[in-house]
Each structure stands twice: as structure tokens, then as C-alpha cells.
Design a protein around this motif. Structure first.
Motif, PDB file in Angstrom:
ATOM      1  N   UNK A 118       4.961  11.059  -6.731  1.00  0.00           N
ATOM      2  CA  UNK A 118       3.658  11.044  -7.344  1.00  0.00           C
ATOM      3  C   UNK A 118       3.556   9.785  -7.537  1.00  0.00           C
ATOM      4  N   UNK A 119       4.074   9.009  -7.383  1.00  0.00           N
ATOM      5  CA  UNK A 119       3.880   7.006  -6.765  1.00  0.00           C
ATOM      6  C   UNK A 119       3.697   6.780  -5.845  1.00  0.00           C
ATOM      7  N   UNK A 120       3.391   7.731  -4.739  1.00  0.00           N
ATOM      8  CA  UNK A 120       2.844   7.037  -3.116  1.00  0.00           C
ATOM      9  C   UNK A 120       1.722   6.830  -3.290  1.00  0.00           C
ATOM     10  N   UNK A 160       0.728  -0.874  -0.061  1.00  0.00           N
ATOM     11  CA  UNK A 160      -0.098  -0.301   0.494  1.00  0.00           C
ATOM     12  C   UNK A 160       0.467   1.042  -0.318  1.00  0.00           C
ATOM     13  N   UNK A 161       2.218   0.869  -0.009  1.00  0.00           N
ATOM     14  CA  UNK A 161       3.057   2.565  -0.029  1.00  0.00           C
ATOM     15  C   UNK A 161       3.305   3.567  -1.323  1.00  0.00           C
ATOM     16  N   UNK A 162       2.509   2.226  -2.421  1.00  0.00           N
ATOM     17  CA  UNK A 162       2.700   2.606  -4.049  1.00  0.00           C
ATOM     18  C   UNK A 162       1.256   2.548  -4.173  1.00  0.00           C
ATOM     19  N   UNK A 163       0.697   4.196  -5.343  1.00  0.00           N
ATOM     20  CA  UNK A 163      -0.575   4.121  -6.249  1.00  0.00           C
ATOM     21  C   UNK A 163      -0.767   2.254  -6.429  1.00  0.00           C
ATOM     22  N   UNK A 164      -1.903   2.046  -6.873  1.00  0.00           N
ATOM     23  CA  UNK A 164      -2.099   0.654  -7.276  1.00  0.00           C
ATOM     24  C   UNK A 164      -2.363   1.110  -9.034  1.00  0.00           C
ATOM     25  N   UNK A 165      -2.646   2.033  -9.985  1.00  0.00           N
ATOM     26  CA  UNK A 165      -2.929   2.047 -11.162  1.00  0.00           C
ATOM     27  C   UNK A 165      -1.195   1.890 -11.368  1.00  0.00           C
ATOM     28  N   UNK A 166       0.029   1.986 -10.875  1.00  0.00           N
ATOM     29  CA  UNK A 166       1.240   1.762 -11.463  1.00  0.00           C
ATOM     30  C   UNK A 166       1.628   0.287 -12.010  1.00  0.00           C
TER      31      UNK A 166
END
Length: 187
Positions: free
Chosen positions: A178-180, A134-140
Motif C-alpha cells: 500500500x505504501x509503495x 521514489x520508492x514510497x508514495x509521494x502523498x504519504x
């Protein structure tokens, strides 16, 4: 499928890559290619047999660097693994600024396909771990690494040496932000 290199040929190729890193760092990307052969302790014919031109040797150095990045992040466990990956990638882009310019000016976009594929492969393990935490955006997606890499390297491409590190730090801060993952991002 390409045959594996004999040990002596592989050693010469590795020596050429190591020499290219040093020569390009010391003298810039426009350094005479003969200097690379000389530093590697091989003849010009060996250099050109392995790397027909400046673009090919710059690309090989970058591919070697991405392979090392992939090894570093092959089995991540830390929740911030993808953020750490981006920090490491940023440092490598700063170190290889001149090489990136040669690759950007490559005569064909197809020559960059192996580099792009290697970058995605290197990034995926850490991206998956950080998304699961859950640290990084799920849509990446893995393919977004190309965009992130361009963002990290774009600002420093023509920057003066005196400002390069400050630009790289600020760009990295913006990319990490931006990626968090944000509150409310669904996993």
C-alpha cells in the motif's frame, strides 16, 4: 519542563522498564505489578512513584521502544528506509501485542499523544528518504504512520498465538504494498 532525573533515579526507572518488558512477555499484561518491582530490585513505592498504574508503565515501555526505533532510523540513506522502518515497527508490535491492548484501553486519548508524536518523529527521516528515492508514495505524510501502525497492530491484537505471526506477516505484506510508489505517481 521536567527536571532530568538523578542518575540513581534514572537507573531505577530503566530497571523498571526492562523488568516490565520481561514480566509482561513471560506472564502477560495482567501479571502483578509487584512482580515488576521485584524483578527490578526496587520496592513497590518506587514502582508507583514512577508509574501510577499499568497503563502508564505499558505506555512507557512502548515510548522507550519507539525512541529506540527513532534512533535506528535517525539518519537513513537506503532508498527502502521507510519500508525497513515498517518491517521493524511490525516486529515491535508483534513483540508488544499485550502492551498495545492496555494502551488501546487507556482512560483518555490524550495519554497517547506523546506516543503518537514520538512515532511520527521516528518515521519522518526514513519516509523522506524513501519518498525522495521514489520508492514510497509521494502523498504519504508523517501523520499517516498512525494509520499504518494501527493497520499493522490491529490484526494481531486478538489473534491466537499460533496464528499471530502469520497474520503479522500478511498484514505487513499488504501495508508495504500500500505504501509503495506506483508507476505514474508524481513526486
Amino acid at each position: 519542563m521536567a527536571r532530568p532525573l538523578r542518575k540513581d533515579a534514572a537507573d531505577r526507572r530503566a530497571a523498571l522498564l526492562d523488568a516490565a518488558r520481561v514480566v509482561f512477555a513471560e506472564e502477560g499484561i495482567d501479571a502483578p505489578l509487584d512482580r515488576i518491582a521485584e524483578r527490578a530490585g526496587v520496592g513497590r513505592a518506587t514502582l508507583y512513584r514512577n508509574f501510577p498504574g499499568r497503563t502508564e508503565i505499558a505506555l512507557a515501555v512502548l515510548l522507550d521502544d519507539v525512541a529506540e526505533l527513532g534512533e535506528t532510523f535517525a539518519s537513513p540513506t537506503a532508498p527502502d528506509a521507510f519500508l525497513d522502518f515498517l518491517v521493524d515497527l511490525s516486529a515491535r508490535l508483534v513483540r508488544n501485542t499485550a502492551l498495545g491492548g492496555v494502551v488501546r484501553a487507556s482512560p483518555s486519548p490524550d495519554i497517547l499523544t506523546p506516543l503518537r508524536q514520538a512515532m511520527v518523529k521516528a518515521a519522518l527521516p526514513s519516509l523522506r528518504v524513501s519518498q525522495a528515492a521514489g520508492v514510497v508514495r509521494p502523498d504519504l505524510k508523517g501523520s499517516d504512520v498512525r494509520v499504518l501502525s494501527a493497520m499493522l497492530g490491529g490484526g494481531i491484537h486478538n489473534a491466537r498465538p499460533a496464528e499471530r505471526n502469520a497474520i503479522a506477516r500478511r498484514t505487513l505484506e499488504l501495508v508495504l504494498d500500500a505504501v509503495r510508489a506506483r508507476v505514474g505517481d508524481g513526486a
